[in-house]
Design a protein around this motif. Structure first.
Motif, PDB file in Angstrom:
ATOM      1  N   THR A 113       2.591   1.756  -3.286  1.00 53.46           N
ATOM      2  CA  THR A 113       1.692   2.294  -4.316  1.00 53.46           C
ATOM      3  C   THR A 113       1.512   3.802  -4.140  1.00 53.46           C
ATOM      4  O   THR A 113       1.455   4.555  -5.127  1.00 53.46           O
ATOM      5  CB  THR A 113       0.327   1.565  -4.250  1.00 53.46           C
ATOM      6  OG1 THR A 113       0.553   0.167  -4.158  1.00 53.46           O
ATOM      7  CG2 THR A 113      -0.511   1.854  -5.478  1.00 53.46           C
ATOM      8  N   ILE A 114       1.454   4.259  -2.905  1.00 59.02           N
ATOM      9  CA  ILE A 114       1.323   5.707  -2.665  1.00 59.02           C
ATOM     10  C   ILE A 114       2.623   6.415  -3.066  1.00 59.02           C
ATOM     11  O   ILE A 114       2.589   7.476  -3.705  1.00 59.02           O
ATOM     12  CB  ILE A 114       0.975   5.984  -1.186  1.00 59.02           C
ATOM     13  CG1 ILE A 114      -0.393   5.374  -0.849  1.00 59.02           C
ATOM     14  CG2 ILE A 114       0.952   7.493  -0.905  1.00 59.02           C
ATOM     15  CD1 ILE A 114      -0.778   5.458   0.604  1.00 59.02           C
TER      16      ILE A 114
ATOM     17  N   GLN B  44       4.655   5.513  -5.304  1.00 63.87           N
ATOM     18  CA  GLN B  44       4.658   5.511  -6.773  1.00 63.87           C
ATOM     19  C   GLN B  44       3.854   6.704  -7.306  1.00 63.87           C
ATOM     20  O   GLN B  44       4.298   7.410  -8.211  1.00 63.87           O
ATOM     21  CB  GLN B  44       4.041   4.194  -7.236  1.00 63.87           C
ATOM     22  CG  GLN B  44       4.058   3.960  -8.726  1.00 63.87           C
ATOM     23  CD  GLN B  44       3.305   2.672  -9.063  1.00 63.87           C
ATOM     24  OE1 GLN B  44       2.188   2.444  -8.594  1.00 63.87           O
ATOM     25  NE2 GLN B  44       3.932   1.828  -9.870  1.00 63.87           N
ATOM     26  N   ALA B  45       2.689   6.926  -6.683  1.00 63.73           N
ATOM     27  CA  ALA B  45       1.830   8.042  -7.134  1.00 63.73           C
ATOM     28  C   ALA B  45       2.460   9.387  -6.787  1.00 63.73           C
ATOM     29  O   ALA B  45       2.371  10.341  -7.568  1.00 63.73           O
ATOM     30  CB  ALA B  45       0.460   7.912  -6.484  1.00 63.73           C
TER      31      ALA B  45
ATOM     32  N   ARG C 265       0.833  -1.199   0.000  1.00 62.31           N
ATOM     33  CA  ARG C 265       0.000   0.000   0.000  1.00 62.31           C
ATOM     34  C   ARG C 265       0.871   1.254   0.000  1.00 62.31           C
ATOM     35  O   ARG C 265       0.648   2.188  -0.777  1.00 62.31           O
ATOM     36  CB  ARG C 265      -0.888  -0.040   1.251  1.00 62.31           C
ATOM     37  CG  ARG C 265      -1.963   0.992   1.286  1.00 62.31           C
ATOM     38  CD  ARG C 265      -2.711   0.865   2.604  1.00 62.31           C
ATOM     39  NE  ARG C 265      -3.854   1.749   2.644  1.00 62.31           N
ATOM     40  CZ  ARG C 265      -4.476   2.090   3.754  1.00 62.31           C
ATOM     41  NH1 ARG C 265      -4.070   1.600   4.910  1.00 62.31           N
ATOM     42  NH2 ARG C 265      -5.499   2.905   3.732  1.00 62.31           N
TER      43      ARG C 265
END
Lengths: 489, 263
Positions: free
Chosen positions: A357-358, A360-361, A354
């Motif tokens: 993924t954050i 990455q954003a 999780r």
């Protein structure tokens, strides 16, 4: 005479009343003691032998079953537990056992021979992961039942902080006793049995404490709400902790943590060897947003491995702010064409993925295209140890001594001689570490960014209303199981 | 009920097209709306990273259809080919091919798929390979059984006596008679492949983050079941409706193609 007889009758009545009262008290106590305290864990301890255990759950239980010579105080300074020590020289430590000392759980006394046998056993055990850490011990000489001396091969001013292994009985060590499954120490909790759960008995009052593994966080929470378990600690998504805080039937206690989360960088990578690229990554992460939205309470931005409250902590480190434009500019100045592609390795843990993924954003607007590789723990950790990575995310757990900076960042501590997995090499830092100038060293590390600091994750414990005397600790240990109370109503 | 199942199926097929036309961004993260319940802005609510669940459901159904169609196509081709050869030639060829089939049938299909996926590693391509490796056996068994009886039909023997080659016999005289049975089998297979894909993704062996898959979404949703029940209910409901519609559609198709059934 009549008066005397009357007094005698009153006296015996009082005695019998006292007897009844004491029986009642005992009955009350037995009610408490016969009501076990159930503690649900995400991961059961793998081994209860202090010589071989490395997983967090095992180490936390071992702290309760055994006692070490030395422990740490609130400022992470070594403090006497079973023994005082005296540094005769940098290669000679005189250890004096304190009196009185608790007996081993098999009712045998603990003496200097047991201490020597424990440390000798670590050095002799072929598969002990601690062997390397204690390889500096040249010999141990026992003077009498309470005094012994550790002689070292190389000077080590921090050796006292390494005397943290739980002491085991010499007699059982000689008999090759299976401590991993049937531990016997002299800690506040004694081993009773282990089947599908680990059952411990508190030596002081006989209180039974059970530790059972419940992997799924939702099931752990449901068990707590249904009263099937009394206590949880850590390993829950922040949202579940916030949900539990709204439940009147449970108590949630939170506290600041000291376990340091970071991004590790491979300094031998052509791109990451550039300071500007490392600075760009540091400016491409919005730590505060992450902490606010997906981390538990009391999580705080980190600057260095050791927190500011540590005696070697650095209060002056300023966090890198989230500035994607600056990050982009730094990448361009480093001569890279955007977007820069980087591979980020992490484990398959849901919260880790999780966060990845954050990240990455968050990095995308800064011109960094992060590719996530989520690997099973064994593969992931092996890659990290081998230096087979560009970026990885990990957490240092339970670090107490500033020696960690040398182990992790000194140029002569590349694996297998240390934990410098990113192969960072900086002569200035080496000289500061040599001088043990921790303030200047942490300043230099913060400036050079061999690690991208993230946060110290907050700690929490959740219990039902029957539980008192339990609080989470900064490093997540379970020491309060030695004093926890459970009331019947 | 018959038309309901067709309608649901049509709805999901349109959803796949719609997802492409609208060009939704299923991976757009918004930390401000983490686990938000359905609103006017997010009709199905938001997930644990603040991503729009509707966009991810549409992206996930596309993946499901893609995997199901490819796997069904490949497994049917392999299975029918193996079954035709075994049933037509009989003897040793039949014995060897059916022994191999029996070995695959001896393991529960999903367990074998999990084993293959674990060995091959996670990812869409490997997921399809794992499901293809395990899915062909039912077609092989079915085709072989039918071919054994069709092989001795008069029209096949007539063609053979007129000098027709084996390929012609198999693909012109036997296979067309198997078509209806295979089509029905394929519809059931579509549903089971979708469930298998979701199961493997649920276990982390299928589609990888941040790409959307219903199985992976269910896995995430279960973690937040107590806080955001809408997440698990919506994804679970979508999966259930699609599988039910395909299975019911298969039933009606079977009935429609059954020659023994009176009009």
């Amino acid at each position: 005479m009549k008066y005397l007889r009357f007094l005698l009758i009153i006296y015996f009545l009082q005695l019998s009343a006292c007897d009844f009262a004491s029986k009642d008290t005992n009955r009350d106590a037995s009610v408490h003691q016969s009501t076990p305290i159930h503690f649900a864990l995400s991961q059961a301890p793998l081994s209860l032998d202090p010589r071989v255990a490395t997983d967090a759950a095992s180490e936390r239980v071992i702290r309760l079953i055994y006692q070490p010579l030395v422990d740490f105080d609130q400022n992470f300074k070594p403090t006497p537990k079973l023994a005082d020590w005296q540094m005769v020289s940098a290669t000679e430590y005189l250890v004096s056992l304190k009196s009185p000392r608790p007996l081993f759980h098999n009712q045998q006394p603990l003496n200097a021979e047991d201490v020597k046998a424990t440390y000798d056993a670590i050095l002799q055990l072929a598969n002990s992961p601690l062997s390397a850490e204690y390889a500096n011990i040249q010999k141990i000489t026992v003077h009498d039942a309470e005094h012994l001396t550790f002689y070292l091969k190389q000077p080590d001013p921090y050796f006292a902080a390494k005397l943290i292994i739980g002491i085991m009985p010499k007699q059982l060590l000689e008999q090759q006793h299976d401590f991993a499954r049937y531990p016997i120490g002299n800690g506040p909790l004694a081993f009773v049995k282990k089947n599908n759960k680990l059952v411990l008995r508190r030596v002081a009052d006989g209180q039974i404490i059970t530790l059972s593994e419940v992997k799924d966080p939702t099931v752990r929470v449901l068990k707590l709400l249904r009263g099937e378990t009394d206590l949880l600690q850590g390993e829950l998504p922040a949202e579940l902790v916030k949900y539990l805080q709204t439940k009147p039937e449970v108590t949630v206690k939170t506290s600041p943590g000291a376990n340091y989360s970071y991004l590790g960088l491979n300094m031998q990578d052509p791109m990451l060897s550039s300071l500007k690229v490392r600075q760009a990554i540091a400016h491409a992460i919005d730590r505060q947003a992450l902490i606010d939205k997906v981390m538990v309470n009391h999580t705080r931005i980190a600057g260095a491995i050791l927190p500011p409250e540590h005696y070697a902590g650095n209060h002056s480190l300023k966090a890198y702010d989230y500035n994607p434009q600056l990050a982009k500019r730094l990448l361009t100045e480093a001569g890279l064409s955007l977007p820069v592609k980087l591979i980020y390795k992490t484990s398959t843990d849901a919260q880790r993925v999780r966060i990845a993924t954050i990240l990455q954003a968050q990095m995308r607007p800064a011109g960094i295209e992060l590719e996530i590789r989520s690997l099973d723990w064994g593969t992931f950790f092996e890659d990290v140890k081998q230096g087979n990575f560009q970026l990885f995310g990990l957490t240092w757990v339970g670090i107490k001594t500033p020696e960690i900076y040398t182990n992790v960042f000194a140029s002569n501590h590349f694996p297998p001689n240390g934990f410098n997995r990113g192969r960072f090499s900086d002569a200035t830092l080496d000289s500061l570490l040599e001088k043990e100038d921790w303030q200047a060293a942490t300043d230099r590390i913060h400036e050079q960014l061999p690690y991208i600091p993230l946060w110290y994750e907050g700690q929490f414990a959740v219990s039902n209303k029957k539980i008192t005397n339990y609080s989470p600790k900064p490093d997540g240990n379970w020491d309060d199981l030695a004093t926890i109370r459970k009331y019947a109503h | 009920m018959k038309y309901t199942s067709y309608l649901i199926l049509a709805f999901w097929l349109i959803a796949v097209l719609l997802g492409n036309v609208l060009q939704l961004n299923p991976n757009a993260i918004d930390l401000e709306v983490i686990l938000q319940a359905p609103t006017a802005q997010h009709w199905f609510g938001a997930d644990d990273l603040g991503r729009d669940i509707l966009a991810r459901v549409l992206s996930g159904v596309e993946v499901s259809f893609l995997v199901a169609l490819i796997v069904t196509g490949v497994t049917m081709t392999i299975g029918v080919f193996v079954g035709l050869l075994a049933g037509f030639y009989g003897g040793r060829v039949d014995a060897v091919l059916m022994q191999i089939t029996d070995i695959f049938l001896a393991f529960p299909g999903i367990l074998l798929a999990i084993a293959f996926a674990a060995v091959l590693g996670p990812g869409l391509g490997n997921l399809i390979v794992a499901l293809c490796l395990t899915g062909w056996v039912s077609y092989a068994r079915l085709t072989r059984g039918q071919t054994l009886s069709l092989r001795h039909r008069q029209h096949v023997q007539a063609a053979e006596s007129l000098g027709a080659g084996v390929p012609r016999l198999l693909f012109r005289h036997i296979l067309p008679l198997l078509a209806s049975i295979l089509v029905v089998e394929a519809t059931y297979s579509l549903a089971s492949v979708m469930i298998a894909e979701a199961s493997l993704s649920f276990l982390g062996l299928g589609i990888q983050a941040p790409d959307a898959s219903w199985g992976a979404m269910l896995r995430d949703a279960v973690r937040y079941m107590l806080i955001a029940p809408h997440y698990v209910l919506i994804v679970g409901g979508c999966l259930m409706s699609l599988i039910l519609a395909i299975n019911l559609g298969g039933d009606y198709l079977r009935d429609a193609l059954d020659v023994r059934k009176p009009d």
